[in-house]
Write a protein that holds these residues in place. Structure first.
Motif, short mmCIF file in Angstrom:
data_model
loop_
_atom_site.label_atom_id
_atom_site.label_comp_id
_atom_site.label_asym_id
_atom_site.label_seq_id
_atom_site.Cartn_x
_atom_site.Cartn_y
_atom_site.Cartn_z
N PRO A 59 0.81 -1.22 0.00
CA PRO A 59 0.00 0.00 0.00
C PRO A 59 0.85 1.27 0.00
CG PRO A 59 -0.13 -1.11 2.13
CD PRO A 59 0.66 -2.00 1.22
N MET A 60 0.22 2.36 -0.40
CA MET A 60 0.90 3.65 -0.44
C MET A 60 1.25 4.09 0.98
SD MET A 60 -0.20 7.21 -2.35
CE MET A 60 -1.79 7.35 -1.60
N VAL A 61 2.46 4.61 1.15
CA VAL A 61 2.88 5.10 2.45
C VAL A 61 2.78 6.63 2.46
CG1 VAL A 61 4.37 3.12 2.95
CG2 VAL A 61 5.31 5.11 1.78
N ARG A 62 2.84 7.19 3.65
CA ARG A 62 2.65 8.61 3.82
C ARG A 62 3.64 9.45 2.99
NH1 ARG A 62 2.11 11.77 9.55
NH2 ARG A 62 1.78 13.81 8.65
N GLY A 63 4.88 9.04 2.95
CA GLY A 63 5.90 9.77 2.19
C GLY A 63 5.59 9.84 0.71
N GLU A 64 5.04 8.76 0.16
CA GLU A 64 4.67 8.76 -1.26
C GLU A 64 3.53 9.74 -1.51
OE1 GLU A 64 5.61 4.26 -2.74
OE2 GLU A 64 3.88 4.56 -1.42
N ARG A 65 2.59 9.78 -0.58
CA ARG A 65 1.47 10.71 -0.71
C ARG A 65 1.98 12.15 -0.64
NH1 ARG A 65 -1.92 13.89 1.86
NH2 ARG A 65 -4.09 13.92 1.27
N GLU A 66 2.93 12.40 0.25
CA GLU A 66 3.48 13.75 0.40
C GLU A 66 4.21 14.19 -0.88
OE1 GLU A 66 3.04 15.91 2.93
OE2 GLU A 66 1.67 14.43 3.77
N ILE A 67 4.97 13.29 -1.49
CA ILE A 67 5.67 13.62 -2.73
C ILE A 67 4.66 13.93 -3.84
CG2 ILE A 67 7.10 12.66 -4.59
CD1 ILE A 67 8.68 11.19 -2.38
N ALA A 68 3.63 13.10 -3.94
CA ALA A 68 2.59 13.35 -4.95
C ALA A 68 1.88 14.67 -4.68
CB ALA A 68 1.59 12.19 -4.97
N MET A 69 1.66 14.99 -3.41
CA MET A 69 1.02 16.26 -3.04
C MET A 69 1.89 17.44 -3.44
SD MET A 69 -1.58 17.78 -1.71
CE MET A 69 -2.50 17.11 -0.37
N MET A 70 3.20 17.33 -3.25
CA MET A 70 4.11 18.41 -3.64
C MET A 70 4.09 18.63 -5.15
SD MET A 70 7.38 18.19 -1.11
CE MET A 70 7.63 16.44 -1.14
N LEU A 71 4.11 17.54 -5.92
CA LEU A 71 4.04 17.67 -7.38
C LEU A 71 2.72 18.30 -7.83
CD1 LEU A 71 5.59 14.27 -8.48
CD2 LEU A 71 6.56 16.54 -8.85
N HIS A 72 1.64 17.85 -7.22
CA HIS A 72 0.33 18.38 -7.53
C HIS A 72 0.27 19.88 -7.20
CE1 HIS A 72 -3.88 19.35 -6.39
NE2 HIS A 72 -4.16 18.70 -7.50
N ALA A 73 0.77 20.24 -6.02
CA ALA A 73 0.74 21.64 -5.61
C ALA A 73 1.58 22.52 -6.53
CB ALA A 73 1.23 21.77 -4.17
N ALA A 74 2.72 22.03 -6.96
CA ALA A 74 3.58 22.81 -7.87
C ALA A 74 2.89 23.07 -9.19
CB ALA A 74 4.90 22.08 -8.09
N ILE A 75 2.21 22.06 -9.71
CA ILE A 75 1.51 22.21 -11.00
C ILE A 75 0.31 23.15 -10.84
CG2 ILE A 75 0.15 20.98 -12.74
CD1 ILE A 75 2.09 18.58 -12.17
N VAL A 76 -0.45 22.99 -9.78
CA VAL A 76 -1.61 23.86 -9.54
C VAL A 76 -1.15 25.29 -9.34
CG1 VAL A 76 -3.46 24.37 -7.88
CG2 VAL A 76 -3.10 22.03 -8.67
N PHE A 77 -0.05 25.50 -8.62
CA PHE A 77 0.46 26.85 -8.39
C PHE A 77 0.80 27.52 -9.72
CE2 PHE A 77 4.09 29.73 -7.80
CZ PHE A 77 3.50 30.64 -6.94
N LEU A 78 1.44 26.79 -10.61
CA LEU A 78 1.75 27.37 -11.92
C LEU A 78 0.49 27.72 -12.70
CD1 LEU A 78 4.73 25.13 -13.03
CD2 LEU A 78 4.81 27.52 -12.30
N GLY A 79 -0.50 26.88 -12.58
CA GLY A 79 -1.77 27.16 -13.27
C GLY A 79 -2.49 28.38 -12.72
N ILE A 80 -2.41 28.58 -11.42
CA ILE A 80 -3.05 29.73 -10.80
C ILE A 80 -2.28 31.02 -11.14
CG2 ILE A 80 -3.51 30.84 -8.57
CD1 ILE A 80 -4.12 28.03 -7.49
N ARG A 81 -1.00 30.90 -11.14
CA ARG A 81 -0.15 32.07 -11.40
C ARG A 81 -0.32 32.52 -12.82
NH1 ARG A 81 5.87 33.00 -10.72
NH2 ARG A 81 5.65 35.14 -10.12
#
Length: 81
Positions: A59-81
């Motif tokens: 199963p997915m571990v917390r660290g993997e979720r955090e890395i995916a969250m960082m990638l998602h946030a970076a892409i969303v930030f660029l889209g908002i900007r």
């Protein structure tokens, strides 16, 4: 001398600890759909690229979720900007 309660929990007639516990459920409630629809597929692809076993085997571990969250946030930030 007892200090008066302050904060949101006190305003609603609850103890601050109860308000904190209620707030503790909020991330799970709002992040579960994001995890299922976005973060887990991202983490799954990262696992695949790294040659790691799929979620069926481990199963997915917390660290993997955090890395995916960082990638998602970076892409969303660029889209908002």
């Amino acid at each position: 001398c007892k200090r008066p309660e302050t904060g949101r929990g006190a305003a609603r007639g609850r103890k601050p600890a109860a308000a904190l516990q209620e707030a503790g459920n909020r991330p799970r409630r709002y992040s579960a759909p994001l995890t299922d629809t976005t973060l887990q597929p991202i983490a799954g692809e990262l696992r695949h690229l790294a040659g790691l076993p799929p979620f069926d085997d481990r199963p997915m571990v917390r660290g993997e979720r955090e890395i995916a969250m960082m990638l998602h946030a970076a892409i969303v930030f660029l889209g908002i900007r």
